[in-house]
Motif scaffolding. Sequence first.
Motif, PDB file in Angstrom:
ATOM      1  N   GLU A  84       0.840  -1.209   0.000  1.00 58.78           N
ATOM      2  CA  GLU A  84       0.000   0.000   0.000  1.00 58.78           C
ATOM      3  C   GLU A  84       0.871   1.253   0.000  1.00 58.78           C
ATOM      4  O   GLU A  84       0.598   2.224  -0.721  1.00 58.78           O
ATOM      5  CB  GLU A  84      -0.907  -0.014   1.238  1.00 58.78           C
ATOM      6  CG  GLU A  84      -1.940   1.099   1.242  1.00 58.78           C
ATOM      7  CD  GLU A  84      -2.880   1.004   2.446  1.00 58.78           C
ATOM      8  OE1 GLU A  84      -3.427   2.052   2.825  1.00 58.78           O
ATOM      9  OE2 GLU A  84      -3.043  -0.100   2.990  1.00 58.78           O
ATOM     10  N   LEU A 109       1.285   4.127  -3.020  1.00 63.19           N
ATOM     11  CA  LEU A 109       1.045   5.545  -2.747  1.00 63.19           C
ATOM     12  C   LEU A 109       2.233   6.412  -3.169  1.00 63.19           C
ATOM     13  O   LEU A 109       2.054   7.406  -3.889  1.00 63.19           O
ATOM     14  CB  LEU A 109       0.764   5.750  -1.251  1.00 63.19           C
ATOM     15  CG  LEU A 109       0.611   7.209  -0.791  1.00 63.19           C
ATOM     16  CD1 LEU A 109      -0.626   7.845  -1.412  1.00 63.19           C
ATOM     17  CD2 LEU A 109       0.565   7.304   0.727  1.00 63.19           C
ATOM     18  N   ASN A 164       2.369   9.281  -6.192  1.00 58.62           N
ATOM     19  CA  ASN A 164       2.693  10.681  -5.925  1.00 58.62           C
ATOM     20  C   ASN A 164       3.992  11.106  -6.600  1.00 58.62           C
ATOM     21  O   ASN A 164       4.089  12.208  -7.145  1.00 58.62           O
ATOM     22  CB  ASN A 164       2.796  10.915  -4.413  1.00 58.62           C
ATOM     23  CG  ASN A 164       1.451  10.829  -3.715  1.00 58.62           C
ATOM     24  OD1 ASN A 164       0.410  11.068  -4.331  1.00 58.62           O
ATOM     25  ND2 ASN A 164       1.452  10.474  -2.450  1.00 58.62           N
TER      26      ASN A 164
END
Length: 457
Positions: free
Chosen positions: A421, A425, A429
Amino acid sequence: MAQPKDLKFHIAMFPWFAFGHMTPFLHLSNELAKRGHKISFLLPNKACLQWKTTNLHPNLITFYPLTIPRVGSLPRGTETASDIPIFLTTHLATAMDLTRDQVEALLCQLKPNFVFYDTAHWIPELAPMIGFKTVCYNAVCAASLAIAVVPARKVFKDRPLTEAELAEPPHGYPSTTVVLRKHEARALSFISFDFGSGITFYDRVTTSMKECDAISIRTCHEIEGQLCDYIGSQFGKPVLLTGPVLLESEKTPLEDRWAKWLGGFEPNLVVFCAFGSQWVLEKDQFQELVLGLELTGLPFLVAVKPPTGAATVEEALPEGFQERVKGRGVVYGEWVQQTHLLNHPSVGCFVNHCGFGSMWESLTSDSQIVLVPHLGDQILNTRLMADELKVAVEVERDENGWFSKESLCKAVKSTMDKDSEVGVLVRKNHGKWKQTLTSPGFMSGYIDEFIHKLHEL
């Protein structure tokens, strides 16, 4: 009287004698010379030779060598911060100040329109007599200038900040995520230490910013705009941003030894680790680092200085380590072409100290980012990357700043595991920021606007 926009400037550059400072000054010089401006670059003798291939416009950028005097306990031949352990840099700062007569003589001869400097706080004293404008060009993040230097100047005029005060952002500081841990606040306390004869680091930097005609920072509004505005309001100076100013191309390709070695691995698989030119690990922390990379099971290349007390990295390696990682792990104790390595398709993760140059290079690469900061500005860069932008993972450490092989392995695996996870992320980004920073016209637009602001000065 307004200056014509096509006026070409003559700019003298005089950065602090450390590669992390001289490099961005030279990158900026290349960008300015590309637009027709003349650059006179003042730097130590040896650095003139080292930077030869990085001078992309030798017809407009001229190196002027300085003889660096031997001071105190500086080893013979010391010219830059990478030549010495970090505790001796105060003597190098004294040596830099002792080049003042050489610098003054050169500036009298050259008569530039501007002088760009950072830690040479006495440059503005020469300006009225020679007739140039001064720009304090900061190659560190706006966050470090705002949280450590500005509040110290503004609020605590008669004493240095305590660790507790440094651990909390100052009043009006435009960020809620920069809260420092105890060992990190301790790392920032260096601002009250001597940095040269009879002057602290804090006094040197604040004087440099207070006495200049304009403050400039190697950053962009998109990432540190509020912090730059805050600095401008505290010092009452125009703040000119140059953007990240990264080197577009070099004359030399990646060394054949690394090209061949990396070519033996699949894309995005290799972990590359580098901690800059100044950070020297203790032997036990060095061993923990390489054992942590071994623990990942991934191929890796480590380029760090030999640890304290060791002449080479090889003699400091854990027993049996080289046999266990043969073919998939290399530990190298000398300088490598970091930008070239980051751009190699086999490199998928960059473990670094989050120096400002490495921060920008990692943001514009495709590699996942794992951070192990050490010095004050590196810690604040890490807060920006890991906490605000959420593009990187910081290695967990105890209250004394120690990281274990397990914590390093965990951070690397969390970014490299496609089902993680955290990895998903930061990859998402990071991709967005890379797209912004490398979009057509982004960096060149900053340089063009920067030159426009120089005309206004």
